[in-house]
Motif scaffolding. Structure first.
Motif, PDB file in Angstrom:
ATOM      1  N   UNK A   1      -5.117   1.823  -3.587  1.00 29.63           N
ATOM      2  CA  UNK A   1      -4.484   1.106  -2.480  1.00 29.63           C
ATOM      3  C   UNK A   1      -3.601   2.048  -1.670  1.00 29.63           C
ATOM      4  N   UNK A   2      -4.231   3.131  -1.167  1.00 27.92           N
ATOM      5  CA  UNK A   2      -3.445   4.130  -0.453  1.00 27.92           C
ATOM      6  C   UNK A   2      -4.206   4.685   0.742  1.00 27.92           C
ATOM      7  N   UNK A   3      -3.442   5.041   1.764  1.00 23.59           N
ATOM      8  CA  UNK A   3      -3.953   5.743   2.937  1.00 23.59           C
ATOM      9  C   UNK A   3      -3.648   7.223   2.774  1.00 23.59           C
ATOM     10  N   UNK A   4      -4.659   8.077   2.975  1.00 22.23           N
ATOM     11  CA  UNK A   4      -4.473   9.515   2.837  1.00 22.23           C
ATOM     12  C   UNK A   4      -4.658  10.183   4.192  1.00 22.23           C
ATOM     13  N   UNK A   5      -3.610  10.872   4.661  1.00 26.37           N
ATOM     14  CA  UNK A   5      -3.644  11.597   5.928  1.00 26.37           C
ATOM     15  C   UNK A   5      -3.162  13.016   5.658  1.00 26.37           C
TER      16      UNK A   5
ATOM     17  N   UNK B   1       0.823  -1.203   0.000  1.00 23.76           N
ATOM     18  CA  UNK B   1       0.000   0.000   0.000  1.00 23.76           C
ATOM     19  C   UNK B   1       0.860   1.256   0.000  1.00 23.76           C
ATOM     20  N   UNK B   2       0.282   2.340  -0.503  1.00 19.53           N
ATOM     21  CA  UNK B   2       0.954   3.635  -0.567  1.00 19.53           C
ATOM     22  C   UNK B   2       0.451   4.492   0.587  1.00 19.53           C
ATOM     23  N   UNK B   3       1.373   5.097   1.328  1.00 22.13           N
ATOM     24  CA  UNK B   3       1.019   5.927   2.477  1.00 22.13           C
ATOM     25  C   UNK B   3       1.278   7.385   2.145  1.00 22.13           C
ATOM     26  N   UNK B   4       0.216   8.187   2.139  1.00 24.06           N
ATOM     27  CA  UNK B   4       0.350   9.614   1.858  1.00 24.06           C
ATOM     28  C   UNK B   4       0.060  10.393   3.134  1.00 24.06           C
TER      29      UNK B   4
END
Length: 728
Positions: free
Chosen positions: A521-525, A446-449
């Protein structure tokens, strides 16, 4: 020695009445966080009876509502704080004053929008001279010629150059079946109210209110045109204008009432090539109707769009019947189309003109909703810029109000949380080995932003992004039209290029919510979340893991739960959960469903009801989200304990008498404190949103580590007798 202020046992959280000074954290961040925690605590409530009331019992006192504020949460407070930061920046002197400077363009745009003096002097003339005169004039003013009116040209200008949704709308959307690509969608539009208000006998008042609104705007524009009409002629033409435009909108509403959206509109076999579009939607040679093919190619003139380009029709039946309706308008068709198009730009730009136009729009808003709440000039201008110039605002925010240490520390917490989720997944009781392996691979890939994309800190990159935007400090209406042109070019660029998920962000950096976006497939914070009290790199880890860590874990769970199970590690649509896992998950979800079905929200006191109303929780609808909520706390707690194991224990929070484990759970709960009036709370409840107090208590009651930390006896409210299987 420091007195805890609370007693021991299940009546209170403390495990020690007194602790030594060297065991307490008395640094400024620790004192600040402890003070915040104390300000919300209601120590008269026993934690094992109602933990939300214990942790958030004073939030309403500290965060009162006013006539213009119907709801306050930790997240909304942070967002309002971010808005205030940006307002100060927008009003500050320009540092980079070059013509190409994004900073200069942004601040001049804001200055022109808030320049009420020039708006009052101009009145409605910008709409007449820069828009109406360019679409064939207007019947009411006598500048429209029935014989020479070019409907196709006028419609293209209204729709594209003046960015107004007339008859139907279009958008650039992500391809449902290939999330690396984008497609053109066509959808229904063209009405000034929700279709229901046009078609039902009970809503006649709203139709009359709309006609009154149209009449007000028309009279203002006649006055501001400097064209002299006698009263009888003016009034007769205005009534014709109203009847023409309203008739078309009424026709569109009836079509909407009697058609259904296209099922699975992105399916390849339902897409239509531009070359076939006019034939399918009923455009005939020699009959005045919409030329869809020419219109689309006019809009997407720099995106390699051609006859073979496939279009997605969200409402195929509606679009065809709409086109048929235009063809059957009768002998006065040309005049009706002119009046309708002019009405649409009037309705689009009224709030951008002088106060009389804005007030007329507000009166119509009050007539419809009965709520005399308005943004005010600066907030309206901010939201206008948020909608169209969000990347520029995002860049400005992170440059001035974000510390990179926040981003670095947040990554550390995320790494611990993700590792804890993977470990918990391997021990999950309802997933089989094959599903566990796929879940692990998805999390690892996964991609973490977190925070912001790097290009927003680069002046050259930002200037290039807005290179096609021209801004004049003294011409707000001209700036609006320039923004239209910028958006068109931006949409062309998006359509022409494949999705670059590494650089593209769905949210603004100053937003205060996060999510897991499965198609990428990424988390956006966003950076807007990484601030006190939700998170700060200087805070003790039990605070950061409890609040931010729990929410991060909640959203990561959505990457591998039943909804995330439809998207693989590449974001491609694929049902990778096994049948065995799905069946066992249904049983686990049923346990959660039953637990929530025993609860209700309220009572709510609402207008028209003499008895307060309770709304039962719909456990079936909420159970999947509830599993993510509980699992998020479980996983974040495991991550925190692993951090302590590696780095050693932290000093205690001063003046509270709470252990660090207890502070973890308090921090989690206080991230969900809220104050909301009954009208809004009832509206949310009947639409299935479970209130934060029930979500918090229900999640914690399912977690044995919480019950242990607070010594909650078995079968008490905060120690559920049946513990359901979770992802944590």
């Amino acid at each position: 020695m420091v007195s805890s202020g609370v007693s021991n046992g299940s009546d209170s959280p403390s495990t020690s009445a007194q602790v030594g000074q060297n065991q307490l954290c008395v640094s400024p961040p620790c004192l600040k966080s402890a003070s915040y925690v104390v300000s919300n605590l209601n120590t008269s409530v026993k934690p094992c009876d109602n933990f939300y009331k214990y942790a958030c019992g004073r939030f309403k006192i500290e965060n009162p509502l006013d006539p213009e504020t119907s709801s306050r949460t930790v997240y909304s407070n942070m967002y309002y704080h971010n808005e205030e930061k940006l307002k100060k920046l927008l009003e500050s002197p320009i540092v980079r004053s070059q013509d190409y400077s994004t900073e200069r363009k942004l601040k001049h745009y804001f200055s022109s929008c808030t320049d009420t003096y020039r708006k009052e002097r101009a009145k409605g003339s910008p709409l007449i001279t820069k828009v109406i005169n360019n679409i064939g004039g207007w019947y009411v003013l006598g500048t429209f010629n029935n014989n020479s009116f070019d409907f196709h040209n006028a419609f293209r200008k209204v729709s594209v150059d003046y960015w107004t949704a007339a008859f139907y709308t279009f958008r650039v959307a992500t391809d449902w079946y290939d999330w690396h690509k984008r497609v053109i969608e066509l959808d229904y539009a063209g009405m000034s109210m929700y279709w229901y208000y046009y078609t039902e006998t009970s809503t006649e008042k709203y139709r009359n209110d709309m006609k009154t609104f149209m009449r007000r705007l028309a009279n203002f524009l006649v006055r501001d045109s400097n064209i002299t009409l006698d009263n009888n002629t003016k009034n007769a033409r205005i009534e014709t204008f109203i009847n023409d435009a309203f008739t078309i909108e009424m026709n569109l509403a009836n079509i909407t009432k009697n058609t259904m959206p296209t099922s699975d509109p992105h399916a390849y076999e339902k897409r239509v090539s531009i070359s076939d579009l006019n034939t399918m939607l009923g455009t005939e040679v020699g009959v005045l109707s919409i030329d869809f093919a020419t219109h689309i190619q006019y809009m997407f003139n720099d995106a390699n769009v051609g006859p073979s380009t496939k279009i997605v029709l969200r409402e195929a039946d509606w679009l065809k019947k709409m086109n048929d309706m235009i063809g059957s308008l009768g002998a006065n068709k040309t005049r009706m189309l002119n009046n309708y198009l002019v009405w649409k730009v009037m309705d689009r730009y009224d709030v951008e003109l002088s106060w009389e136009y804005v007030h007329a729009s507000r009166e119509f808003y009050v007539d419809r909703y009965g709520i005399p709440q308005f943004l005010g000039t600066w907030l309206y201008c901010f939201q206008n810029m948020d909608r169209y110039l969000g990347d520029a605002l995002s860049s400005m925010y992170v440059r001035d109000h974000f510390a990179d240490k926040n981003k670095e520390k947040a990554h550390e917490i995320l790494d611990y949380v993700k590792e804890a989720l993977i470990d918990s997944t391997m021990q999950n009781t309802f997933m089989d080995d094959a599903t566990k392996a796929r879940a692990k691979a998805k999390m690892q890939g996964s991609l973490d932003k977190l925070g912001y994309p790097d290009f927003m800190m680069n002046d050259a990159a930002m200037d290039n992004l807005y290179s096609s935007l021209n801004v004049d400090q003294y011409d707000y209406f001209g700036n609006l039209l320039s923004v239209n042109n910028y958006i068109q070019k931006s949409w062309n660029k998006k359509l022409k290029n494949h999705v670059n998920k590494e650089e593209e962000w769905v949210y603004r950096t100053y937003d205060t919510f996060m999510s897991y976006y499965n198609p990428w497939n990424e988390l956006l914070v966003p950076a807007g979340l990484l601030q006190f009290p939700f998170y700060d790199y200087t805070l003790p880890h039990f605070m950061n893991f409890g609040s931010m860590g729990s929410v991060i874990a909640h959203h990561l769970v959505h990457g591998i739960d039943h909804s995330g199970g439809y998207y693989n590690v590449e974001g491609v649509f694929e049902d990778w959960w096994s049948n065995q896992t799905t069946n066992k998950w249904i049983d686990a979800k049923k346990c959660v469903e039953n637990y929530y079905n025993n609860q209700s929200m309220g009572p709510f006191t609402i207008p028209g009801q003499t008895i307060p109303i309770k709304v039962p929780v719909n456990g079936l609808r909420w159970s999947a989200e509830a599993m993510a909520e509980t699992s998020g706390v479980q996983i974040a707690y495991k991550a925190y304990k692993k951090w302590v194991q590696k780095n050693g224990g932290e000093k205690l929070a001063p003046g509270l008498g709470l252990t660090n484990d207890q502070m973890f759970f308090v921090s989690y709960a206080q991230a969900s404190c809220y104050n909301r009036n009954d009208n809004v709370a009832y509206y949310n409840a009947v639409r299935g949103t479970v209130s934060e107090d029930i979500r918090t208590n229900s999640a914690l009651a399912q977690i044995k580590e919480f019950s242990t930390a607070f010594n909650c006896p078995a079968k008490t409210a905060m120690n559920a007798e049946v513990k359901c299987a979770m992802y944590g």
